[in-house]
Design a protein around this motif. Structure first.
Motif, mmCIF file in Angstrom:
data_model
loop_
_atom_site.group_PDB
_atom_site.id
_atom_site.type_symbol
_atom_site.label_atom_id
_atom_site.label_comp_id
_atom_site.label_asym_id
_atom_site.label_seq_id
_atom_site.Cartn_x
_atom_site.Cartn_y
_atom_site.Cartn_z
ATOM 1 N N LYS A 60 -42.902 17.481 -35.509
ATOM 2 C CA LYS A 60 -41.438 17.492 -35.386
ATOM 3 C C LYS A 60 -40.287 17.021 -35.252
ATOM 4 C CE LYS A 60 -42.798 22.425 -33.834
ATOM 5 N NZ LYS A 60 -42.793 23.049 -32.664
ATOM 6 N N SER A 61 -38.461 17.547 -35.972
ATOM 7 C CA SER A 61 -37.454 16.868 -35.404
ATOM 8 C C SER A 61 -37.720 16.763 -34.314
ATOM 9 C CB SER A 61 -36.444 16.935 -37.025
ATOM 10 O OG SER A 61 -35.516 16.740 -36.442
ATOM 11 N N ARG A 62 -36.689 15.785 -33.938
ATOM 12 C CA ARG A 62 -35.935 15.218 -33.069
ATOM 13 C C ARG A 62 -34.941 16.072 -32.425
ATOM 14 N NH1 ARG A 62 -31.004 12.373 -33.777
ATOM 15 N NH2 ARG A 62 -31.349 11.957 -36.648
ATOM 16 N N LEU A 63 -34.649 17.238 -33.939
ATOM 17 C CA LEU A 63 -33.850 18.097 -33.690
ATOM 18 C C LEU A 63 -33.989 19.326 -32.287
ATOM 19 C CD1 LEU A 63 -31.557 18.578 -36.552
ATOM 20 C CD2 LEU A 63 -30.674 18.237 -34.916
ATOM 21 N N GLY A 64 -35.198 19.429 -32.647
ATOM 22 C CA GLY A 64 -36.320 20.663 -32.351
ATOM 23 C C GLY A 64 -36.254 20.500 -30.619
ATOM 24 N N SER A 65 -36.205 20.765 -29.845
ATOM 25 C CA SER A 65 -37.035 20.933 -28.412
ATOM 26 C C SER A 65 -38.159 21.633 -28.489
ATOM 27 C CB SER A 65 -36.212 22.099 -27.278
ATOM 28 O OG SER A 65 -36.387 23.521 -27.916
ATOM 29 N N SER A 66 -39.131 20.625 -26.824
ATOM 30 C CA SER A 66 -40.391 21.013 -27.173
ATOM 31 C C SER A 66 -40.596 22.702 -27.168
ATOM 32 C CB SER A 66 -40.522 20.310 -25.947
ATOM 33 O OG SER A 66 -42.038 20.376 -25.361
ATOM 34 N N LEU A 78 -32.734 24.509 -34.004
ATOM 35 C CA LEU A 78 -31.022 23.931 -33.832
ATOM 36 C C LEU A 78 -31.526 24.506 -32.560
ATOM 37 C CD1 LEU A 78 -29.641 25.008 -36.819
ATOM 38 C CD2 LEU A 78 -30.146 23.026 -36.717
ATOM 39 N N ASP A 79 -32.091 24.918 -31.511
ATOM 40 C CA ASP A 79 -31.755 25.491 -30.412
ATOM 41 C C ASP A 79 -31.165 24.266 -30.084
ATOM 42 O OD1 ASP A 79 -32.126 26.587 -27.590
ATOM 43 O OD2 ASP A 79 -33.776 25.521 -27.496
ATOM 44 N N GLY A 80 -29.934 24.945 -29.043
ATOM 45 C CA GLY A 80 -29.104 23.320 -27.583
ATOM 46 C C GLY A 80 -28.248 22.735 -28.784
ATOM 47 N N THR A 81 -28.171 22.660 -30.157
ATOM 48 C CA THR A 81 -27.443 22.027 -30.435
ATOM 49 C C THR A 81 -25.849 21.920 -31.019
ATOM 50 O OG1 THR A 81 -28.328 22.569 -33.206
ATOM 51 C CG2 THR A 81 -29.769 20.449 -31.569
ATOM 52 N N GLN A 82 -24.600 21.625 -31.419
ATOM 53 C CA GLN A 82 -23.671 21.757 -31.608
ATOM 54 C C GLN A 82 -23.943 21.589 -33.918
ATOM 55 O OE1 GLN A 82 -20.687 23.326 -30.151
ATOM 56 N NE2 GLN A 82 -22.644 23.642 -28.840
ATOM 57 N N VAL A 83 -23.771 22.929 -34.518
ATOM 58 C CA VAL A 83 -24.195 22.436 -35.576
ATOM 59 C C VAL A 83 -22.994 22.777 -36.534
ATOM 60 C CG1 VAL A 83 -25.196 24.012 -38.096
ATOM 61 C CG2 VAL A 83 -26.195 23.733 -35.339
ATOM 62 N N ALA A 127 -23.813 31.825 -39.332
ATOM 63 C CA ALA A 127 -24.000 32.383 -38.147
ATOM 64 C C ALA A 127 -24.381 31.205 -36.796
ATOM 65 C CB ALA A 127 -24.885 33.372 -37.949
ATOM 66 N N ARG A 128 -24.629 30.386 -37.831
ATOM 67 C CA ARG A 128 -25.213 29.905 -37.081
ATOM 68 C C ARG A 128 -24.886 28.077 -37.030
ATOM 69 N NH1 ARG A 128 -29.519 31.722 -39.453
ATOM 70 N NH2 ARG A 128 -31.531 32.110 -37.899
ATOM 71 N N CYS A 129 -23.706 28.390 -37.779
ATOM 72 C CA CYS A 129 -22.710 27.457 -37.116
ATOM 73 C C CYS A 129 -21.416 27.397 -35.386
ATOM 74 C CB CYS A 129 -21.320 26.974 -38.293
ATOM 75 S SG CYS A 129 -22.438 27.216 -40.521
ATOM 76 N N ASN A 130 -21.909 26.964 -34.846
ATOM 77 C CA ASN A 130 -21.426 27.494 -33.901
ATOM 78 C C ASN A 130 -20.388 26.858 -33.477
ATOM 79 O OD1 ASN A 130 -23.287 25.365 -33.703
ATOM 80 N ND2 ASN A 130 -23.693 26.725 -31.877
#
Length: 383
Positions: free
Chosen positions: A7-13, A155-160, A291-294
């Motif tokens: 999994k990418s380092r982007l995603g949480s466990s 993308l959980d917890g990221t700034q997009v 919608a995901r571009c927070n």
């Protein structure tokens, strides 16, 4: 991302949730003696018969997981629900992870773009769409929902930050180089760059994010190499091969997201988006991307598609349906006030509303990072 890859380092466990999307996750959970209540997505379990026979699988859901007949019979007897793999499809409707460029372009070097997974899936889409087959429609819907789920997890917890723009922006142009520098600058500030995942301005922004961990000279050299294949027409194979040559020469690029669609299947996905959420339904793709571009959306010069994206993003900001308005930056004053005058209408809609302090028009991509920072710090009321 290809199934089975890390999994990418982007995603949480996801060890604490009920979804199992890799063989490593399966092994960790199965070691506890129970898989009860878990959802296992597209994991090849043909080598895990003993684990399936030993573990409690009451209430487990298996989506597209290959397994030996004895194991399948046992888990069904436990009360598990099994959705078996579907043969002869060029895509996996139950996939648990996003696509990687290597997965979508598999076969490119051997037989050209026409034999890749991406091209074959588009061909299947065209055939089944014409037949109006409800079974195919169901498979497309399941696939798109699985992609959305994988995208949310990544993308959980990221700034997009979204970068939108036209597909016609050619490699080798000043505009393409500017969009690439913008993508690099945004990525270096810690934001995750998301685009429509196609060629042109979208590819340039993903390229810039890919270049972010490398020395500045890397992007300059990459732009020169790519300019030899300026467009995906007339040859997608040559266009894509040039991109993979850059990836091979400079591996371990930065993360970014591409969200393309097979609805526009004549436009290939670009290989610089490390994670590709490709959809069949364009409406789902468009709304999901915005919608995901927070952290805001940047609109580079484009045509009808980019204009649509401007006002698709304006609607929830106008009504406040997503909460606090997200920043919107339109780039190229002449383009958005004269050629396609979207800015005057946007400004009129925003007047007196919370979104008014979150929109701006700038002349060049060099002004975007500062503009985004300023709009983010401004409160909805302009404070």
């Amino acid at each position: 991302m290809a199934q089975g890859q890390r999994k990418s380092r982007l995603g949480s466990s996801h060890d604490d949730d009920r979804e199992i999307e890799t063989i490593e996750e399966f092994d960790r959970v199965a070691a506890r003696g129970t898989l009860g209540g878990h959802r296992v997505q597209s994991v090849d379990l043909t080598g895990r018969t003993f684990a399936l026979l030993s573990a409690d699988t009451t209430g487990t859901l298996f989506f597209g997981c290959a397994m030996e007949p004895d194991a399948a019979a046992k888990v069904r007897a436990d009360g598990a629900l099994v959705f078996p793999p579907i043969p002869d499809l060029p895509f996996d409707p139950y996939r648990g992870l996003l696509y990687s460029p290597d997965e979508l372009f598999e076969g490119l070097a051997d037989g050209g773009y026409e034999i890749t997974r991406d091209a074959l899936t588009y061909e299947w889409f065209q055939e089944t769409k014409a037949d109006r087959d409800i079974y195919a429609s169901m498979l497309r819907s399941i696939h798109d929902d699985a992609v959305s789920d994988a995208l949310d997890e990544l993308l959980d917890g990221t700034q997009v930050v979204g970068v939108m723009g036209g597909h016609a922006m050619g490699r080798g142009s000043d505009a393409y180089a500017g969009a690439a520098r913008l993508g690099r600058e945004l990525a270096r500030t810690g934001l995750i760059v998301a685009t429509g995942g196609g060629p042109g301005a979208m590819e340039a922004a993903n390229l810039g994010a890919y270049a972010a961990p490398h020395a500045d000279e890397m992007l300059d050299e990459a732009l020169e190499l790519l300019a030899k294949a300026p467009s995906f027409t007339p040859s997608i194979t040559e266009w894509a091969t040039a991109a993979f040559d850059v990836r091979t020469r400079w591996p371990r690029g930065g993360d970014s997201i591409g969200i393309p669609t097979w609805f526009y299947g004549h436009e290939p996905p670009n290989p610089f988006a490390c994670h590709i959420a490709k959809y069949f339904a364009n409406a789902t793709r468009e709304d999901g991307l915005l919608a995901r571009c927070n952290a805001g959306v940047v609109f580079l010069p484009g045509a009808a598609g980019t204009v649509q994206e401007i006002f698709d993003n304006t609607t929830p900001n106008y009504y406040g349906s997503r909460g606090e308005p997200t920043p919107m930056v339109l780039v190229d004053r002449a383009h958005w006030t004269e050629k396609l005058p979207a800015w005057p209408l946007l400004r009129s809609l925003a007047a007196g509303r919370a979104m008014e302090s979150r929109i701006t028009l700038v002349d060049s991509v060099d002004e975007v990072p500062e503009a985004l920072s300023r709009l983010t710090q401004a409160g909805p009321s302009g404070a």
